[in-house]
Structure formats: structure tokens, C-alpha cells
Write an enzyme that holds these catalytic residues in place. Structure first.
Site, short mmCIF file in Angstrom:
data_model
loop_
_atom_site.label_atom_id
_atom_site.label_comp_id
_atom_site.label_asym_id
_atom_site.label_seq_id
_atom_site.Cartn_x
_atom_site.Cartn_y
_atom_site.Cartn_z
N SER A 1 -4.39 36.94 5.52
CA SER A 1 -5.01 38.07 6.19
C SER A 1 -4.09 38.72 7.21
CB SER A 1 -6.31 37.60 6.86
OG SER A 1 -6.07 36.65 7.88
N LYS B 1 -1.91 40.31 15.85
CA LYS B 1 -2.95 40.56 14.87
C LYS B 1 -4.22 40.98 15.60
CE LYS B 1 -5.13 37.91 11.06
NZ LYS B 1 -5.04 36.61 10.35
N SER C 1 -3.25 32.25 6.00
CA SER C 1 -3.11 33.65 6.40
C SER C 1 -1.81 33.99 7.11
CB SER C 1 -4.28 34.05 7.31
OG SER C 1 -5.48 34.10 6.58
#
Length: 732
Positions: free
Chosen positions: A408, A334, A432
Site C-alpha cells: 500500500s 505515507k 506494504s
């Protein structure tokens, strides 16, 4: 292809009766085969004098080690020794024998200079394991300060983290560290079998007596077996395509079916597949998928760069039997996780920077041979559960382009769900790593806070942030966790103290049973009708595999979830940014993110309110944790919840980006506030037409298992059993 494995249980002749062990949950424990106890001039020669037997045990131990490696067992080695200042060595251990009247044997004690270096001191030549039995990459080495392997070490945690219930035990000396370790393991619930030819001591009578005591009275401490019958049993089960040494390169390209799970790739690599071939195939997949969904990657490394890394891996590890745990396993991160020399954007251009060093978790993956592919999209500032808050595009669910990917960690979950990588390092503060996993049919594991370092991760709420692992199956998530977990003194939230470990249930009904709680019906009413139906089906599956549903007090979970965004804790997100950040960068922020933070600023929360929330958090954590089983107390094994209440359309999320997003966190927001561990697991699919009359195809459903702090191994074990029971495999 299903990701679960049909792993056999093996049996061989032993005393007091045949020893039966499951391959996947059995480890070989090799005790103290170090120069200090085996070689001339070491501590063992001072202790016992006669080294003939312990030196003769090297050959049988090597044969046992090779057989266990070929069968794919986990391997643990121990070394007895002390830190250089001997601060971990009790004074009695140093003095007692040397102080004996008329002593003429113990003229040197622990820490003194000997022929192999300082005696029983870590880092000295004599402390290392003999060359014939040197550990391979990925095998666990436990440095112990005592005679038993479990005193003042992390071996119990590491065994449980790998799901181990049975131990084959070898090593020296039979009368001392070997026997002590078996007795310690027995107290903790492990089924142990000592192997006669692969253990030895300094006195043959002591060896015979020590082994007899282990199996006395129908197995008081465990079992004792011979090497040859065990070898025969292990030979009947060999992992596919494992060689025990360098081989001539195959003349035809090795077969690989394209599966990216770690087990399949390991087998293919051992059979001669090159990581170069895997990288070539992946870039074809990625190129095709970018035409389907261009919002997955923020930075995709060049094909040439990845091929160069793959070539270096192949050159560094020419012996196919000695590959590190993540050799050639493709992964991404990420883009809130630092990789030295590459931009970290956190999907927020004003915060973009080029870090001088990488995140600790990333470095540990590389050390185990991981193949880095690039950095992926996320909701801006890692804030949101929708996947619709990034300037780099809106990814969609791998199941249907109309439905949100979740966030996210959107790019992480989509890339794993689309088979572009084996796993992704993501983050999870409020869900997330779990919510987007549920929307893409993958596993999202959020470890207990502090087990994996968050150094090098852009902070969201640092006191609650976790590195999350996104994988295709629970087994892969567990394997990556074991590579990433390491205490990091630079991480202010690193965990260096742990609750007492619960024992292992290795046999009988208790090995299969567990207690689970679920939210009450009035809480589950927030779920869509299809999600309620799917959750009820999941509960039935849990009961089939041995779960007992028990009542739970939901109040602390509900109140803790409310604290995260309705209280002052959300202000920690502001504290992670420069004071003038919003005034200077308003024009560059996603409109929803800007609105959220403006609302937080407008609250003008006070220190008094913050302290009240901290006090409430402590109380709620105690109330929640008291419901879980712990060492010496009964209780819940896990809490099980729907990962999210529904799966929204992208169009619906864009219309209602704040309230709908908040709804998605109903069953995730409380996780880190209460210091829980969690893993989201696929739990079936349903027809899209059930929620949208014009919908086509299937959509995924997911449930999440939550456990008390540091019970990660227990929740992963239950989650894996569920994952395999419901037949989850690679999505068609």
C-alpha cells in the site's frame, strides 16, 4: 552514481601487534568523561583523591575525538550514574567502601549531595560530560548504572545496529570503567584498542598494569596503541569536505551532483551546501515528475514553507562539523502517518482528520534535522499490495508506466525511486513496505515490531503494524532506523524486552559467512519464469559473498501467511474502525476495499476461531524462530525470498484486483505474524520484453531478507553486502 562506498581499512602500531580496523564498522567509545570523575568536588575526588592525571587526559581525548569525527567514525559516549531514587544501584555499591573499618575517605556515598550536585545521579551537573568533550548531535550517549558499558544498557544493540565490529576506546578511569568495558566488549566479540594518552586513572601504577593486562599474552583482551600513530592513520583518510570548526562561507556555490543519498548530502553540507539549494532543486524535480505521474502526492507542502524550514535549519546549525544525523535530508511520509495540523486521510476521505500531534517517528526524524516535503499516496486504509486502490490516483512503477507501483506504500516507494526525496516513512503490515520497494528499485526495511513507535499511525492491524523505512540504499535505511528507534510508553506494542544478543564476529571467515534458507521449489513455482531465473542468480551472488544454502522447514512460514487473510486476523482491520463505519460510508469507499471488508463481515468469525488462530500463531512463531540462530544456538542467519512472485501490469490488476493482489503477498504475509524483521533489496533488472512482447526498457527484480525477531542488524549487514556486491546504485 553507485551508493556503495570504497571504505579503506587502516592500520597503526599497537601492542601486541599492529591494530587494523575498517573505517565504516569502527566506533570510538569515550568512557565516563564526566565532571563527577574529573572535576574537583566530584565522586572521583572521593574515590582517588588525585585528579591531575584524569584532567590531563582531556586534551588528548579531545584530539582523538576530533580525529575520529573527521574520519566519519561513529561516536559513543558513556556516563556512569543512577536514576534519582537509586533503584538501579546495588546496595553493595553504596555501602561497601563506606563500611570499611576506620573509614575516613568515603564520607559521602552515591546519591549524597556534593559540590557538583548529588553524586553519580543522572540529571545532576556532575553527571554531565565535561564541556571540552560534549557530544555533538547524532552521537550516542549511553547512561550506564555499572562500571562496564554493557551491563544493563542498550549499547550492544546500538553498536550492532550501526554494524560496528571494532572499537577504539578512551576515557576514565583506566583501572575501572575503561578496563571493565574493554573486557565486556571482548566477551561480545568486538576488536578493541585502548588509546594510551586518552585514558587515565587515579593511580599511575594501576594505569600501566591495566593496559599491560589488556594486551598480555598476544592480546588476551585486545590491543593498546599510542595516540599519534592513530591520528596519522586517521588523517590519511578524511571524509570529503569535513571541516572541524566554523569557516568563512565559500565564495562560489558548493559543488553538489544532485545525489540524495545521506552520505553524499552530508559531504555536500559539510562543504557549505545549503539545504535551501537542495529544496530549490527538489521542487524542480517534483514539478517535472508530476507531469509523468500525478498520483504520487496527496499533500505536497508549498515551496515557500519548505524553503523557510531549510533556512531555519541553516540558522540553527551554523557549524558544519556539528550537524545532526538527518540535517537537511528531504523526506516524506505515507498519508496514514500523522503530522500535526495536516490532514491524515489514509486515502479514505471519511476517515480524514487533522491530528493535534504528530506521530512519534516523524518527530524523531525532525529532531535530527529532517526536511519534511509532504504526504504521499497509498492504497485505501493501507489495505492492498497493488497501488491501485486510492481515490487520489494510481501511481505507476518508476521503471514503466504500464506496471503497478505496488502498495500500500505506493507513493513512498515511487517518490524515493524517482529521486524526489531521500527516504520515506511508510508502513508495513503484510508487505506494504516491501512489495512496492521491489517494483521501484529501492530498499524497503520493516523493523522488528515494536522497535519504532506506531503511535500516530492510522491502525490497520495494530498488533501487526510496523513503520517501514523506504530508502535508496541499505545504509540509508539503517541510518534512518537509528534516528526513529526509541521506546514509546504510549505505544501499546512497544518492545521493552529483548532476546539475548548474539556475539559479533569481527575477524576471519566467520565475519563473512552466513547461512540462508529459501522456499522449496514447489513454493517458488508460483513465480514467473523470469523471476525464478533472477532468484537463482541472486542465490549464486549470496553464495559468492559467503552464504551457505541450507534446508528450511517451510511449513510454519506457509501456514502463518495463510493465517493473515484466510483466518480471523483480518478481522482486526474491522476492529480498528467504528462499528457503523461501512454502513455510513459505503459510497465513499473504493469498490475493491468495500468488497474485501464485506467478505470479512460475511464470515461472522467467532471468538473461538480467533483464539484458535492465536494459539496457532504462537506455535508457528516458535517453529519458525527455532530455525534461526540465537545466542548459544546455531541455525539460519536469514531466510531469503523473492519479494513478490511477478510484476503485474496495471491493466491486469484492474481486471483481477483481489486474487492477483493476494498472490503478491506470497512471500510477505507471514513476516509480521511470525514477528520477523525484513528488508527488500534490489537484485538486478530484466528486459520488459521478456514478459510482454511489446514491452520496452527494464523492470526491477528484488529479494527480501527475513530474520528472527530483533536480529535487524544482522539482516541489514547481509543485505548491505549483497546490495554492494550486485552493484546496485542509482537507476540510470
Amino acid at each position: 552514481m553507485a551508493t556503495s562506498r570504497d571504505v579503506p581499512t587502516l592500520t597503526f602500531i599497537a601492542k601486541p601487534y599492529p591494530f587494523t580496523f575498517p573505517i565504516r564498522t569502527t566506533a570510538l567509545l569515550v568512557i565516563d568523561m564526566q565532571r563527577d570523575f574529573i572535576c574537583q568536588g566530584g565522586f572521583g575526588e572521593i574515590q582517588g583523591g588525585n585528579l591531575e592525571a584524569v584532567q590531563a587526559s582531556i586534551g588528548p581525548t579531545k584530539a582523538l575525538l576530533e580525529a575520529c569525527r573527521a574520519a566519519g567514525l561513529s561516536i559513543f559516549h558513556t556516563r556512569e550514574g543512577h536514576v534519582r531514587d537509586l533503584s538501579d544501584c546495588p546496595s553493595s555499591k553504596i555501602i561497601r567502601q563506606a563500611a570499611a573499618p576506620g573509614n575516613s575517605q568515603h564520607l559521602k556515598v552515591i546519591g549524597d549531595k556534593g559540590e557538583l550536585g548529588r553524586l553519580l545521579v543522572r540529571g545532576e551537573y556532575g553527571h554531565n560530560i565535561v564541556d571540552e568533550l560534549r557530544p555533538l548531535p547524532g552521537e550516542v550517549v549511553i547512561d550506564k548504572p555499572g562500571k562496564g558499558a554493557f551491563w544493563n544498557t542498550r549499547i550492544m544493540h546500538k553498536l550492532k545496529a550501526r554494524g560496528i565490529t571494532h572499537l577504539l576506546v578512551s576515557g576514565v578511569t583506566t583501572e575501572c570503567c575503561f578496563s571493565t568495558s574493554i573486557r565486556e566488549a571482548n566477551d561480545r566479540g568486538f576488536e578493541c584498542c585502548g588509546i594510551v594518552q586518552a585514558t587515565a586513572g587515579y593511580n599511575s601504577d594501576f594505569k600501566a598494569a591495566s593496559l599491560d593486562m589488556i594486551h598480555w599474552s598476544q592480546g588476551l583482551f585486545g590491543f593498546v596503541g599510542e595516540l599519534q600513530p592513530l591520528q596519522d592513520a586517521l588523517h590519511s583518510y578524511r571524509q570529503p569536505h569535513i571541516s572541524l570548526g566554523p569557516t568563512t562561507p565559500p565564495q562560489t556555490p558548493p559543488y553538489w551532483d544532485g545525489s540524495l543519498d545521506i552520505t553524499s548530502l552530508h559531504a555536500a553540507y559539510r562543504n557549505g551546501l545549503s539545504p535551501i539549494s537542495v529544496a530549490e532543486a527538489l521542487y524542480d524535480r517534483i514539478e517535472k515528475y508530476q507531469r509523468i505521474d500525478p498520483g504520487v502526492w496527496i499533500y505536497l507542502r508549498s515551496k515557500d514553507a519548505v524553503l523557510a524550514d531549510a533556512k531555519k535549519l541553516a540558522e540553527k546549525y551554523p557549524e558544519k562539523h556539528a550537524l545532526p544525523s538527518l540535517y537537511g535530508i528531504p523526506f516524506n511520509v505515507k498519508d496514514s502517518i500523522d503530522v500535526a495540523g495536516l490532514h491524515t486521510t489514509t486515502a479514505c476521505p471519511p476517515l480524514a482528520h487533522i491530528p493535534p500531534k504528530s506521530a512519534r517517528a516523524y518527530d524523531l526524524v525532525l529532531e535530527q534535522g529532517g526536511l519534511f516535503m509532504g504526504k504521499v499516496n497509498l492504497d485505501q486504509l493501507a489495505t492492498g499490495l497493488s497501488g491501485c486502490r486510492s481515490p487520489y490516483g494510481i501511481p505507476h512503477s518508476v521503471f514503466n508506466e504500464k506496471y503497478i507501483s505496488g502498495g500500500s506504500s505506493s507513493g513512498s516507494c515511487v517518490s524515493v525511486g524517482a529521486d524526489l526525496v531521500t527516504f520515506s516513512l511508510a508502513t508495513d503490515t503484510a508487505g506494504s513496505g516491501r512489495v512496492p520497494s521491489g517494483y521501484n528499485g529501492v530498499v524497503g526495511y520493516k523493523p522488528t515490531r515494536g522497535l519504532i513507535s506506531i503511535e500516530g499511525v492510522t491502525p490497520a492491524c495494530p498488533s501487526l503494524d510496523c513503520v517501514a523505512i523506504i530508502a535508496k540504499n541499505v545504509e540509508d535505511a539503517r541510518a534512518v532506523w537509528q534516528c526513529c528507534e526509541a521506546y514509546d510508553g504510549n505505544d501499546r506494542y512497544a518492545r521493552n524486552s529483548f532476546p539475548l544478543e548474539r556475539h559479533v564476529n569481527s575477524l576471519g571467515q566467520l565475519a563473512r559467512s552466513f547461512k540462508f534458507g529459501v522456499p522449496p521449489p514447489e513454493v517458488l513455482e508460483i513465480c514467473s519464469p523470469v523471476y525464478r531465473r533472477m532468484f537463482n542468480q541472486a542465490i549464486q551472488h549470496l553464495q559468492i559473498i559467503g552464504g551457505t544454502l541450507v534446508a528450511v522447514d517451510w511449513a510454519p512460514f506457509q501456514k502463518a501467511g495463510d493465517l493473515l487473510y484466510q483466518g480471523t486476523f483480518v478481522s482486526e482491520r474491522l476492529a480498528s474502525l467504528p462499528d457503523d463505519f461501512f454502513e455510513k460510508n459505503r459510497q465513499d469507499l473504493h469498490p475493491v476495499i468495500l468488497k474485501l471488508f464485506e467478505d470479512v463481515i460475511a464470515r461472522q468469525s467467532t471468538a473461538v476461531q480467533a483464539y484458535r488462530d492465536l494459539q496457532a500463531k504462537s506455535l508457528l512463531t516458535r517453529q519458525a524462530s527455532s530455525q534461526f540462530a540465537a545466542a548459544g544456538t546455531d541455525g539460519l542467519s536469514v531466510i531469503v525470498v523473492p519479494t513478490a512472485p511477478e510484476h503485474p501490469l496495471i491493466s491486469s490488476m484492474l481486471v483481477d484486483p483481489i486474487d492477483l493482489n493476494a498472490k503478491l503477498g506470497t512471500f510477505t504475509h507471514f513476516g509480521n505474524v511470525l514477528d520477523l524483521c525484513a528488508v527488500a533489496v534490489p537484485a538486478g533488472t530484466y528486459q520488459a520484453s521478456e514478459i510482454d512482447s511489446s514491452g520496452k526498457g527494464e523492470l526491477p527484480f528484488s529479494i527480501t531478507f527475513l530474520g528472527a525477531s530483533c536480529t535487524d542488524s544482522e539482516i541489514l549487514g547481509i543485505a548491505q553486502r549483497f546490495f554492494e556486491a550486485v552493484g546496485q546504485g542509482d537507476r540510470a
